[in-house]
Every structure is written in C-alpha cells, then in structure tokens.
Design a protein around this motif. Sequence first.
Motif, PDB file in Angstrom:
ATOM      1  N   PRO A 130       9.408 -14.087   2.087  1.00 20.30           N
ATOM      2  CA  PRO A 130       8.705 -13.335   1.018  1.00 20.30           C
ATOM      3  C   PRO A 130       8.708 -11.870   1.571  1.00 20.30           C
ATOM      4  O   PRO A 130       8.593 -11.651   2.535  1.00 20.30           O
ATOM      5  CB  PRO A 130       7.141 -13.994   0.951  1.00 20.30           C
ATOM      6  CG  PRO A 130       7.310 -14.516   2.604  1.00 20.30           C
ATOM      7  CD  PRO A 130       8.812 -15.119   2.873  1.00 20.30           C
ATOM      8  N   LYS A 131       8.573 -11.100   0.326  1.00 26.47           N
ATOM      9  CA  LYS A 131       8.247  -9.617   0.683  1.00 26.47           C
ATOM     10  C   LYS A 131       6.789  -9.453   0.772  1.00 26.47           C
ATOM     11  O   LYS A 131       5.916 -10.468   0.140  1.00 26.47           O
ATOM     12  CB  LYS A 131       8.621  -8.883  -0.666  1.00 26.47           C
ATOM     13  CG  LYS A 131      10.194  -8.959  -0.869  1.00 26.47           C
ATOM     14  CD  LYS A 131      11.173  -8.581  -0.034  1.00 26.47           C
ATOM     15  CE  LYS A 131      12.511  -8.795  -0.561  1.00 26.47           C
ATOM     16  NZ  LYS A 131      13.374  -7.659   0.231  1.00 26.47           N
ATOM     17  N   VAL A 132       6.094  -8.576   1.375  1.00 25.73           N
ATOM     18  CA  VAL A 132       5.098  -8.370   1.778  1.00 25.73           C
ATOM     19  C   VAL A 132       4.713  -6.992   1.374  1.00 25.73           C
ATOM     20  O   VAL A 132       5.403  -5.790   2.018  1.00 25.73           O
ATOM     21  CB  VAL A 132       4.567  -8.767   3.204  1.00 25.73           C
ATOM     22  CG1 VAL A 132       3.194  -8.453   3.457  1.00 25.73           C
ATOM     23  CG2 VAL A 132       4.897 -10.210   3.505  1.00 25.73           C
ATOM     24  N   LEU A 133       3.531  -6.804   0.594  1.00 28.25           N
ATOM     25  CA  LEU A 133       3.035  -5.468   0.488  1.00 28.25           C
ATOM     26  C   LEU A 133       1.522  -5.409   0.712  1.00 28.25           C
ATOM     27  O   LEU A 133       0.874  -6.109   0.234  1.00 28.25           O
ATOM     28  CB  LEU A 133       3.210  -5.020  -0.996  1.00 28.25           C
ATOM     29  CG  LEU A 133       2.584  -3.862  -1.530  1.00 28.25           C
ATOM     30  CD1 LEU A 133       3.166  -2.703  -0.823  1.00 28.25           C
ATOM     31  CD2 LEU A 133       2.570  -3.540  -3.247  1.00 28.25           C
ATOM     32  N   PHE A 134       1.269  -4.522   1.502  1.00 26.28           N
ATOM     33  CA  PHE A 134      -0.219  -4.413   2.086  1.00 26.28           C
ATOM     34  C   PHE A 134      -0.925  -3.133   1.571  1.00 26.28           C
ATOM     35  O   PHE A 134      -0.147  -2.396   1.129  1.00 26.28           O
ATOM     36  CB  PHE A 134      -0.095  -3.972   3.731  1.00 26.28           C
ATOM     37  CG  PHE A 134       0.288  -5.133   4.658  1.00 26.28           C
ATOM     38  CD1 PHE A 134      -0.442  -6.260   5.105  1.00 26.28           C
ATOM     39  CD2 PHE A 134       1.931  -4.827   4.810  1.00 26.28           C
ATOM     40  CE1 PHE A 134       0.319  -7.335   5.847  1.00 26.28           C
ATOM     41  CE2 PHE A 134       2.459  -6.205   5.620  1.00 26.28           C
ATOM     42  CZ  PHE A 134       1.416  -7.185   6.318  1.00 26.28           C
ATOM     43  N   ALA A 135      -2.085  -3.460   1.308  1.00 21.74           N
ATOM     44  CA  ALA A 135      -2.809  -2.388   0.691  1.00 21.74           C
ATOM     45  C   ALA A 135      -4.033  -2.243   1.547  1.00 21.74           C
ATOM     46  O   ALA A 135      -4.748  -3.261   2.410  1.00 21.74           O
ATOM     47  CB  ALA A 135      -3.743  -3.172  -0.787  1.00 21.74           C
ATOM     48  N   SER A 136      -4.772  -0.960   1.646  1.00 21.68           N
ATOM     49  CA  SER A 136      -5.799  -0.755   2.447  1.00 21.68           C
ATOM     50  C   SER A 136      -6.511   0.797   2.089  1.00 21.68           C
ATOM     51  O   SER A 136      -5.745   1.706   1.463  1.00 21.68           O
ATOM     52  CB  SER A 136      -5.180  -0.572   3.970  1.00 21.68           C
ATOM     53  OG  SER A 136      -6.286  -0.145   4.957  1.00 21.68           O
ATOM     54  N   GLY A 137      -7.490   1.045   2.296  1.00 23.13           N
ATOM     55  CA  GLY A 137      -8.385   1.988   2.100  1.00 23.13           C
ATOM     56  C   GLY A 137      -8.113   2.953   3.134  1.00 23.13           C
ATOM     57  O   GLY A 137      -8.470   4.133   3.296  1.00 23.13           O
ATOM     58  N   TYR A 138      -7.535   2.410   4.394  1.00 19.19           N
ATOM     59  CA  TYR A 138      -7.191   3.264   5.480  1.00 19.19           C
ATOM     60  C   TYR A 138      -6.240   4.275   5.399  1.00 19.19           C
ATOM     61  O   TYR A 138      -5.128   3.437   4.763  1.00 19.19           O
ATOM     62  CB  TYR A 138      -7.178   2.385   6.823  1.00 19.19           C
ATOM     63  CG  TYR A 138      -8.533   1.691   7.156  1.00 19.19           C
ATOM     64  CD1 TYR A 138      -9.659   2.377   7.898  1.00 19.19           C
ATOM     65  CD2 TYR A 138      -8.747   0.509   6.897  1.00 19.19           C
ATOM     66  CE1 TYR A 138     -10.930   1.613   8.293  1.00 19.19           C
ATOM     67  CE2 TYR A 138     -10.131  -0.022   7.146  1.00 19.19           C
ATOM     68  CZ  TYR A 138     -10.960   0.620   7.922  1.00 19.19           C
ATOM     69  OH  TYR A 138     -12.186  -0.108   8.181  1.00 19.19           O
ATOM     70  N   THR A 139      -6.084   5.244   6.055  1.00 22.26           N
ATOM     71  CA  THR A 139      -4.593   5.943   5.844  1.00 22.26           C
ATOM     72  C   THR A 139      -3.515   5.236   6.822  1.00 22.26           C
ATOM     73  O   THR A 139      -4.015   4.522   7.681  1.00 22.26           O
ATOM     74  CB  THR A 139      -4.947   7.453   6.497  1.00 22.26           C
ATOM     75  OG1 THR A 139      -5.022   7.364   7.889  1.00 22.26           O
ATOM     76  CG2 THR A 139      -5.948   8.167   5.859  1.00 22.26           C
ATOM     77  N   ARG A 140      -2.320   5.472   6.635  1.00 19.38           N
ATOM     78  CA  ARG A 140      -1.340   4.841   7.335  1.00 19.38           C
ATOM     79  C   ARG A 140      -1.585   5.318   8.767  1.00 19.38           C
ATOM     80  O   ARG A 140      -0.944   4.606   9.640  1.00 19.38           O
ATOM     81  CB  ARG A 140       0.127   5.210   6.727  1.00 19.38           C
ATOM     82  CG  ARG A 140       1.359   4.751   7.580  1.00 19.38           C
ATOM     83  CD  ARG A 140       2.699   5.186   6.891  1.00 19.38           C
ATOM     84  NE  ARG A 140       2.714   4.335   5.591  1.00 19.38           N
ATOM     85  CZ  ARG A 140       3.461   3.011   5.710  1.00 19.38           C
ATOM     86  NH1 ARG A 140       3.633   2.332   6.822  1.00 19.38           N
ATOM     87  NH2 ARG A 140       3.665   2.496   4.662  1.00 19.38           N
TER      88      ARG A 140
END
Length: 84
Positions: free
Chosen positions: A39-49
């Motif tokens: 499966p492809k995975v897309l992460f989300a975050s309020g933190y910067t890369r």
Amino acid sequence: MRLLERDDFSIDLLLTDVVMPQMFGEELAHTTRSMHPDPKVLFASGYTRDAIMRDDWLEAGSDLITKPFTYAALAAEAREVLRR
C-alpha cells in the motif's frame, strides 16, 4: 487494526498522522505493509519535515503533507502518491 485483519479488505493508500496517542504513524504503516501488499502511505503532521526527520519519526523519503492543508492540497498529494 481490525479492518486491516479482514481477509476481504484491500488498501491502496493509507493516510495517517505521524504522531498519534497509541502508536506512531510509521508503526501503523509497517503493520499495514506486513498484512497487505504494497500500500502507498501518506503521512500528515503539524510538525515540520525537519523536526520529524531530526527526531527519527519517519524514514527518509516518506511522503508527508504538513498541516494545515486544504482538501485540494490533500487530494493533489494523494493522487501524486498513488501515481508513483
């Protein structure tokens, strides 16, 4: 997690937060990949890369969208991840 364990379930894209109360997103992605083929995975975050990579919350090269984001930005990023 129960949904991932079902035999009649398939997944093309997992959208998960990087930091969650019960587990990190990378752990969920690893579990998902162990149960379903590629499966492809897309992460989300309020933190910067930079903060995420500095603290080793994600593997290098992981797909990440930072919060806040619009529905249009999320849709565009999801299409790009699925296209690859």
